[in-house]
Design a protein around this motif. Sequence first.
Motif, PDB file in Angstrom:
ATOM      1  N   VAL A 133       0.495  64.548  35.629  1.00 54.45           N
ATOM      2  CA  VAL A 133      -0.692  63.984  34.996  1.00 54.45           C
ATOM      3  C   VAL A 133      -1.614  63.389  36.060  1.00 54.45           C
ATOM      4  O   VAL A 133      -1.172  63.010  37.149  1.00 54.45           O
ATOM      5  N   PRO A 148       4.786  62.211  34.146  1.00 55.53           N
ATOM      6  CA  PRO A 148       4.321  61.936  32.784  1.00 55.53           C
ATOM      7  C   PRO A 148       5.062  60.801  32.081  1.00 55.53           C
ATOM      8  O   PRO A 148       4.552  60.230  31.124  1.00 55.53           O
ATOM      9  N   ASP A 152       3.150  60.073  28.674  1.00 54.92           N
ATOM     10  CA  ASP A 152       1.933  60.824  28.392  1.00 54.92           C
ATOM     11  C   ASP A 152       2.231  62.164  27.733  1.00 54.92           C
ATOM     12  O   ASP A 152       1.332  62.986  27.583  1.00 54.92           O
TER      13      ASP A 152
END
Length: 245
Positions: A58, A69, A86
């Motif tokens: 990310v 993430p 995420d």
Amino acid sequence: MARIRVVDEGVDLHNPTLVEGFPGAGLVGKIVADHMVDAMDLTHYANVHSDSFDQVAVYDRGTPELASPVRLYADDRGEVLVLQSDIPVEADAAEEFAAAFAPWLEDNATPVFIAGLPTKQRSSTPELFGVGSGAGVDTVGDAGLARPPERGVVSGPAGSLLGHAVENGLDAVGLIVECDPRFPDPVAAKTLLERGIEPIIGRDVSVGMLESQAEKIQQAKERLARRMQDGGDASSEATPLRMFQ
């Protein structure tokens, strides 16, 4: 298998409470985790890797540095940890992750797992209740949380992790809050922070910023909510068991 890679060796943990923030129903856990990281100015402590996660990286506004993430953040006292994710986690992946991550939790932190209870009609203040395993039952009582009004089941990542705690006699807390079943719900997140998280960790997590940015939060999270709907039933959510009564 789950792997924890510490990125800040300067953080010393002191029997912390870990607040889990995987995306789930109403994105309540996601909103809570994101807000705690910002409002409490938490430090990026470690990355959480699992073979069951989507292998992605990310990026964020204003920096060229990529990030994992799923990450752990800690306060300066080492008493609060927040798991920020995420990515949504599929049902099969959640079970694999729970089995691998639970031993680390048992040795390092007492977890608080979050689940939204999709509700089409509710009062202006969402209902919140707590459940627990082991010493988590006492934690729920000490925090003054309401008891469940009916039978139900918790699914998704929170359900897998709570189920693992029950099966293995581990301490864990589950917070279940009414939420909008269709869209991100910052109002439910605010209720959970004020009436659930704050009493458990014994700290004030300012929600003023969350209130003022509620509309912005909803717009920013809607794309992730649509992704989760397209990806199937992988949310952490609570479901009443009325059909069995």
